[in-house]
Design an enzyme around this catalytic site. Sequence first.
Site, PDB file in Angstrom:
ATOM      1  N   LYS A  52       0.841  -1.209   0.000  1.00 43.75           N
ATOM      2  CA  LYS A  52       0.000   0.000   0.000  1.00 43.75           C
ATOM      3  C   LYS A  52       0.875   1.258   0.000  1.00 43.75           C
ATOM      4  CE  LYS A  52      -3.818  -2.488   2.104  1.00 43.75           C
ATOM      5  NZ  LYS A  52      -4.645  -2.819   3.288  1.00 43.75           N
ATOM      6  N   GLN A 100      -4.657  -1.803   9.621  1.00 40.09           N
ATOM      7  CA  GLN A 100      -4.533  -3.097   8.946  1.00 40.09           C
ATOM      8  C   GLN A 100      -5.064  -4.225   9.834  1.00 40.09           C
ATOM      9  OE1 GLN A 100      -3.610  -3.401   5.763  1.00 40.09           O
ATOM     10  NE2 GLN A 100      -3.813  -5.612   5.734  1.00 40.09           N
ATOM     11  N   ASP A 123     -11.059   2.418   3.895  1.00 42.58           N
ATOM     12  CA  ASP A 123     -11.314   0.975   3.748  1.00 42.58           C
ATOM     13  C   ASP A 123     -12.800   0.697   3.511  1.00 42.58           C
ATOM     14  OD1 ASP A 123      -9.170  -0.845   3.804  1.00 42.58           O
ATOM     15  OD2 ASP A 123      -8.898  -0.618   5.962  1.00 42.58           O
TER      16      ASP A 123
HETATM   17  N1  GUN Z   1      -6.723  -7.139   5.916  1.00 45.08           N
HETATM   18  C1  GUN Z   1      -7.019  -7.847   4.805  1.00 45.08           C
HETATM   19  N2  GUN Z   1      -7.571  -7.038   3.874  1.00 45.08           N
HETATM   20  C2  GUN Z   1      -7.625  -5.802   4.422  1.00 45.08           C
HETATM   21  C3  GUN Z   1      -8.078  -4.542   3.940  1.00 45.08           C
HETATM   22  O1  GUN Z   1      -8.580  -4.395   2.815  1.00 45.08           O
HETATM   23  N3  GUN Z   1      -7.945  -3.502   4.813  1.00 45.08           N
HETATM   24  C4  GUN Z   1      -7.436  -3.639   6.055  1.00 45.08           C
HETATM   25  N4  GUN Z   1      -7.383  -2.562   6.835  1.00 45.08           N
HETATM   26  N5  GUN Z   1      -7.003  -4.800   6.521  1.00 45.08           N
HETATM   27  C5  GUN Z   1      -7.101  -5.866   5.697  1.00 45.08           C
END
Ligand code: GUN
Length: 295
Positions: A52, A100, A123
């Site tokens: 990211k 996350q 998100d």
């Molecule tokens: N863990 C797995 N996929 C995601 C996501 O799209 N966002 C976040 N914050 N954690 C994740």
Amino acid sequence: MQIIDGKATAAAIKAEIAEKVAKRVAEGKRVPHLAAILVGHDGGSETYVANKVKACAECGFKSSLIRMESTPEAPLDPADLMAEIERLNADPDIDGFIVQLPLPRHIDEQAVIEAIDPAKDVDGFHPVNVGKQSVGLPCFHSATPAGIVELLRRYDITTAGKRVVVVGRSNIVGKPLAAMLMQKGPQADATVTVCHSATPDLASITRQADILVAALGRPAFVTADMVADGAVVIDVGTTRVPDASRKSGFRLSGDVDYEAVAPKCSAITPVPGGVGPMTIVSLMLNTLQAAENRD
Ligand code: GUN
């Protein structure tokens, strides 16, 4: 059979975003700024967050990675995480941020999600955004479903009138994807069935799918007998399975038995290089949107 190249599609979209950011800068507007909170040292999460941060650079965004230590011996105090979220909610330089997941088990994930300002929840996990999405209002869409919809659109795979079967009912993929595809409108208008681990005779349902989405997190779960000839198959799975032949000691496995299923399909996403890169691009699009919302 067409292989749906999420990596190439994501690269094209990132280039489009970078152009928009350059235009913003030329107009004297702010550079979008995404922050990510990473708690502890989960291997998968480390990789996702690093990807990211890299995508932010490719899009011309600012990014901030906030690491918070947590070990079984010295677990993070949930109040410290909440304080960090409050700080980011209040920071005018931050357009959007994510925490996350998964979090260490002692931390209440839902309480954390609900502490995030919905206007910065890129998100799309906050109940305000989930609720808006379910009734078709403008909101931050959950990244993986939004990435899947965009991938289908860019490959001219229409969903209108199609029978879509989603295997998996998670809050971050199965449920929001079903909500998006059953809406009225372009890239929606599908007849959606959601199946899960308690669905009897799953194969009889998955075989009816024009578009089959596997999002349950079980390696190679979808076998050839579960797929109709000519179906489009979208594989959301990214499970790490041990592989001694790799330097890392593991490889990523999708939820679809790719070798057996691919020859039956009209189109299929590979793992890696299918849905994964599109998820990150959706997060970038949400972050750009968050910045534009504040212009
Ligand atoms: N863990 C797995 N996929 C995601 C996501 O799209 N966002 C976040 N914050 N954690 C994740």
